[in-house]
Motif scaffolding. Structure first.
Motif, PDB file in Angstrom:
ATOM      1  N   TRP A 133      10.450  -9.767 -10.357  1.00  0.00           N
ATOM      2  CA  TRP A 133       9.979 -10.267  -9.074  1.00  0.00           C
ATOM      3  C   TRP A 133       8.789 -11.198  -9.238  1.00  0.00           C
ATOM      4  O   TRP A 133       8.556 -12.088  -8.409  1.00  0.00           O
ATOM      5  CB  TRP A 133       9.634  -9.104  -8.152  1.00  0.00           C
ATOM      6  CG  TRP A 133      10.869  -8.518  -7.559  1.00  0.00           C
ATOM      7  CD1 TRP A 133      11.441  -7.317  -7.877  1.00  0.00           C
ATOM      8  CD2 TRP A 133      11.722  -9.117  -6.588  1.00  0.00           C
ATOM      9  NE1 TRP A 133      12.593  -7.138  -7.150  1.00  0.00           N
ATOM     10  CE2 TRP A 133      12.800  -8.212  -6.349  1.00  0.00           C
ATOM     11  CE3 TRP A 133      11.694 -10.330  -5.888  1.00  0.00           C
ATOM     12  CZ2 TRP A 133      13.816  -8.500  -5.448  1.00  0.00           C
ATOM     13  CZ3 TRP A 133      12.707 -10.599  -4.991  1.00  0.00           C
ATOM     14  CH2 TRP A 133      13.742  -9.697  -4.771  1.00  0.00           C
ATOM     15  N   GLU A 136      10.311 -14.483  -9.735  1.00  0.00           N
ATOM     16  CA  GLU A 136      10.774 -15.005  -8.456  1.00  0.00           C
ATOM     17  C   GLU A 136       9.620 -15.621  -7.673  1.00  0.00           C
ATOM     18  O   GLU A 136       9.771 -16.667  -7.029  1.00  0.00           O
ATOM     19  CB  GLU A 136      11.416 -13.886  -7.626  1.00  0.00           C
ATOM     20  CG  GLU A 136      12.754 -13.404  -8.148  1.00  0.00           C
ATOM     21  CD  GLU A 136      13.846 -14.443  -7.968  1.00  0.00           C
ATOM     22  OE1 GLU A 136      13.777 -15.237  -7.015  1.00  0.00           O
ATOM     23  OE2 GLU A 136      14.767 -14.466  -8.805  1.00  0.00           O
ATOM     24  N   ARG A 140       9.330 -19.523  -6.367  1.00  0.00           N
ATOM     25  CA  ARG A 140       9.090 -19.821  -4.956  1.00  0.00           C
ATOM     26  C   ARG A 140       7.829 -20.667  -4.787  1.00  0.00           C
ATOM     27  O   ARG A 140       7.782 -21.579  -3.959  1.00  0.00           O
ATOM     28  CB  ARG A 140       8.952 -18.516  -4.162  1.00  0.00           C
ATOM     29  CG  ARG A 140       8.811 -18.750  -2.654  1.00  0.00           C
ATOM     30  CD  ARG A 140       8.808 -17.453  -1.882  1.00  0.00           C
ATOM     31  NE  ARG A 140       7.597 -16.682  -2.134  1.00  0.00           N
ATOM     32  CZ  ARG A 140       7.282 -15.573  -1.469  1.00  0.00           C
ATOM     33  NH1 ARG A 140       8.104 -15.101  -0.552  1.00  0.00           N
ATOM     34  NH2 ARG A 140       6.178 -14.924  -1.738  1.00  0.00           N
TER      35      ARG A 140
END
Length: 244
Positions: A133, A136, A140
């Motif tokens: 994560w 991620e 982003r």
């Protein structure tokens, strides 16, 4: 696939063609499963959501969730059971790790961890999937902060090269700024802090830093750097094919 690396896959890889290849390599992997995925448990093929009801939650682990201005701890109840996955006539014994937020849903992680104890297997699956994560969040961040959609590249290989350059550049930049970001945020003429509150200087501050950096790049376009001559051969430099 190397046996020295833990491979982490999200639910997009929860398809038979992918799982068959990953499991057959017998490497250390973690795959997040969908609730209707079927595995063999006690001689029967049942969904992981059904198996999850049989798993005792005997561990509690916490993860830090960084918000816009503060960080908080989230508690998860965890457990695991042995399951089997069949590829044609061959069986593979694996572990199904289940985590559950106290005020949320469940997550099912299939793993072939070489760890010796069940507690070590659960902890490894929980922490390693958490690292994913963070990746991620990075993607982003650079996508929204540096307008990647507007990069003028015609071919996929060129886009990959540009992303590699951006990844290296942001890594060098943010590591350099790690010890000076407070001065950068406080002294910048660009107003990005709300009354210079201390809470605004904590947690994931890279979005704020990018607001300052972005104007420095705003007048630079890929075509400005195009040269008709080939760059000199220098093995100390990274060479990537770009197609503008």
């Amino acid at each position: 696939m190397s046996k020295k690396i833990t491979y982490v896959f999200d639910r997009g890889y929860d398809r038979q063609i992918f799982k068959d290849h990953i499991v057959s390599q017998q490497s250390n992997f973690i795959i997040r499963l969908k609730k209707n995925t079927k595995l063999e448990y006690k001689g029967k093929e049942v969904t992981v959501s059904t198996i999850g009801t049989k798993i005792p939650f005997f561990m509690e682990l916490t993860a830090n969730k960084t918000g816009k201005n503060k960080s908080k701890q989230i508690c998860f109840q965890c457990g695991a059971l042995k399951v089997k996955y069949r590829i044609k006539q061959k069986e593979y014994e694996l572990r199904l790790v289940t985590t559950k937020r106290k005020s949320g849903g469940k997550c099912w992680l299939l793993t072939n961890s070489p760890k010796g104890s069940i507690t070590e297997i659960i902890k490894e699956a929980f922490e390693t999937y958490g690292f994913r994560w963070k990746i991620e969040e990075y993607h982003r961040h650079i996508k929204s902060s540096y307008d990647i959609e507007y990069i003028q590249i015609n071919k996929f290989d060129g886009l990959q090269s540009m992303l590699a350059i951006l990844t290296n550049a942001t890594g060098i930049l943010y590591n350099t700024l790690e010890t000076m970001y407070l001065r950068l945020l406080l002294d910048s003429k660009i107003q990005i802090l709300d009354k210079n509150k201390v809470s605004k200087l904590r947690n994931f501050i890279y979005y704020k830093i990018s607001v300052i950096i972005k104007p420095l790049l705003s007048n630079t376009y890929p075509r400005h750097a195009i040269h008709s001559k080939q760059p000199p051969l220098d093995l100390a430099q990274m060479k990537l094919q770009l197609d503008f």
